[in-house]
Design an enzyme around this catalytic site. Structure first.
Site, PDB file in Angstrom:
ATOM      1  N   HIS A 158       1.055  -0.935   0.027  1.00 57.75           N
ATOM      2  CA  HIS A 158      -0.258  -0.236   0.147  1.00 57.75           C
ATOM      3  C   HIS A 158       1.138   1.443   0.222  1.00 57.75           C
ATOM      4  CE1 HIS A 158      -3.891  -2.613   0.594  1.00 57.75           C
ATOM      5  NE2 HIS A 158      -3.884  -2.419   1.932  1.00 57.75           N
ATOM      6  N   HIS A 185      -9.608   1.880   0.450  1.00 56.20           N
ATOM      7  CA  HIS A 185      -9.598   0.397   1.711  1.00 56.20           C
ATOM      8  C   HIS A 185     -10.249   0.502   1.676  1.00 56.20           C
ATOM      9  CE1 HIS A 185      -7.565  -2.639   3.277  1.00 56.20           C
ATOM     10  NE2 HIS A 185      -6.680  -2.861   3.095  1.00 56.20           N
ATOM     11  N   GLU A 223     -11.444  -3.881  -3.031  1.00 54.26           N
ATOM     12  CA  GLU A 223     -10.532  -2.814  -3.312  1.00 54.26           C
ATOM     13  C   GLU A 223     -10.304  -2.870  -4.981  1.00 54.26           C
ATOM     14  OE1 GLU A 223      -7.282  -2.835  -0.518  1.00 54.26           O
ATOM     15  OE2 GLU A 223      -8.083  -4.784   0.316  1.00 54.26           O
TER      16      GLU A 223
HETATM   17  C1  BGC Z   1      -4.491  -6.982   1.806  1.00 51.84           C
HETATM   18  C2  BGC Z   1      -4.029  -7.249   2.618  1.00 51.84           C
HETATM   19  C3  BGC Z   1      -4.025  -6.642   3.789  1.00 51.84           C
HETATM   20  C4  BGC Z   1      -5.110  -4.861   4.016  1.00 51.84           C
HETATM   21  C5  BGC Z   1      -4.520  -4.333   5.207  1.00 51.84           C
HETATM   22  C6  BGC Z   1      -5.087  -5.652   1.876  1.00 51.84           C
HETATM   23  O1  BGC Z   1      -5.690  -4.305   0.901  1.00 51.84           O
HETATM   24  O2  BGC Z   1      -4.473  -7.678   0.539  1.00 51.84           O
HETATM   25  O3  BGC Z   1      -3.163  -8.616   3.117  1.00 51.84           O
HETATM   26  O4  BGC Z   1      -3.461  -6.983   5.159  1.00 51.84           O
HETATM   27  O5  BGC Z   1      -4.756  -5.289   2.890  1.00 51.84           O
HETATM   28  O6  BGC Z   1      -5.030  -4.092   6.344  1.00 51.84           O
END
Ligand code: BGC
Length: 379
Positions: A140, A213, A344
């Site tokens: 991210h 998210h 997402e």
């Molecule tokens: C990811 C997860 C991650 C989460 C963050 C998601 O987009 O795919 O692996 O733990 O975001 O909390």
């Protein structure tokens, strides 16, 4: 980037400056028809900058709150089948929670949503190294991604439920090349849609993969696990991952696997067959860059239906596997494992290292554009 954006009027933090042309008849008519509005209040400070909480309202009585910290969607209050309002988003109630490095509740993710394997990539013959913040990989956007910065907020017209955020990510930010100018526009329509439009331009080639998210629990109560929600995803294939959740590069058929959501299925029905729970990217059907409906989520407790449309080729369905009860919602519920899920919209994880995946490289002179619409209704 500038062409199709309306001339926005800046919000000086502390007050919304709005078009004082309200005597104009067509403006008045529009206001009467839409009855939509934006208001703002002070919400604290981050990085020594003021943080605001904005409320967008529509004619159906839905309200959405959004903060300029991380351009984060904080709540979305909507009616259930009995007309009772509650938020379908799980997350902390106050800025304090968002500053404690939560798992990205409602935030805009960038410069690169999801994982880049081995915290690096090669572009134009140059190797770029990123911060590893998820084992040896980058998740991210790095240690301080777009979810952890204060964005500039503008409200084009306080009688129209829309807010525009902008952020300038400097050259070298989190190891990424190029100065990236990003705009995210949220709109709440009278059809109970939250529309998110993204635009970005760069001065050097760089990977870009922006998403939101939000953690959904359509029952409006984090105590009801999302395992009883039903999901449909219009995808024949998904991207299998290794033990570190990095795609293997394969596009595998969903048929005869627990990843087959082509017909609506209860999330909990096959989750035990998926190591760790769902946290995968689906390869959406009929991708041509135009907006089309690609997923539906329903909850029988509230009767709510969420429809997801996007211009993107992929969607990460994450079933809240790592949620651990540390964060508490506005109504005092702990956000536990499977209390909420994410849908997402995105390009595929690790695309900068997977030449066969659709490219995520934005070149100078091009404009990155992406749009996702979440629509709520009741059945
Ligand atoms: C990811 C997860 C991650 C989460 C963050 C998601 O987009 O795919 O692996 O733990 O975001 O909390």
């Amino acid at each position: 980037m500038k062409k199709h954006l309306l001339p926005f009027i800046a919000v000086t933090l502390g007050m919304i400056s709005c078009n004082d042309d309200a005597s104009n008849k067509s403006t008045v008519d529009t206001i009467a028809k839409t009855a939509a509005a934006v208001s703002a209040k002070n919400w604290g400070t981050a990085d020594e900058q003021p943080v605001k909480l904005f409320t967008l309202s529509n004619s159906k009585g839905d309200t959405v709150t959004i903060t300029n910290y991380g351009a984060t969607l904080v709540s979305w209050s909507s009616a259930d089948r009995n007309g009772n309002h509650s938020s379908v988003l799980a997350g902390p109630a106050a800025l304090d929670g968002f500053l404690q490095k939560p798992p990205y509740f409602g935030a805009i993710i960038g410069r690169y949503g999801n994982r880049i394997g081995k915290a690096g990539f090669t572009l134009g013959g140059t190797k770029y190294t990123l911060p590893a913040n998820d084992g040896p990989n980058t998740l991210h956007g790095g240690v301080k991604g777009f979810d952890k910065v204060v964005w500039t907020a503008e409200v084009p017209d306080s009688n129209h439920a829309e807010i525009r955020f902008s952020y300038m990510s400097p050259d070298g930010d989190q190891g990424f090349p190029g100065k990236l100018s990003v705009i995210v526009i949220y709109t709440l329509t009278n059809d109970n849609e939250v529309k998110i439009r993204y635009e970005a331009t760069t001065d050097k080639p760089t990977p870009v993969n922006l998403t939101n998210h939000a953690y959904f629990n359509l029952s409006g109560n984090a105590d009801n696990l999302i395992l009883t929600h039903q999901l449909m995803v219009d995808a024949e294939r998904y991207t299998p991952v290794d033990a570190q959740l990095i795609p293997t590069g394969q596009l595998a058929p969903v048929q005869s696997t627990p990843f087959d959501f082509r017909k609506a299925e209860t999330i909990g029905a096959r989750i035990a067959q998926v190591n760790g729970g769902y946290d995968h990217n689906w390869v959406l059907n009929k991708w041509d860059g135009k907006l089309r409906k690609i997923a539906e989520l329903t909850d029988s407790i509230s009767g709510r239906l969420l429809e997801v449309s996007t211009t993107e080729p992929g969607i990460q369905f994450y079933s809240g596997n790592f949620l651990d009860g540390k964060f508490i919602t506005a109504d005092g519920k702990a956000i536990n494992k499977h209390s909420a899920l994410c849908l997402e919209t995105q390009h595929f994880p690790d695309s900068p290292n997977k030449p066969a995946f659709p490219s995520t490289i934005l070149e100078p002179g091009q404009t990155y554009r992406s749009e996702t619409v979440y629509r709520l209704s009741v059945k």
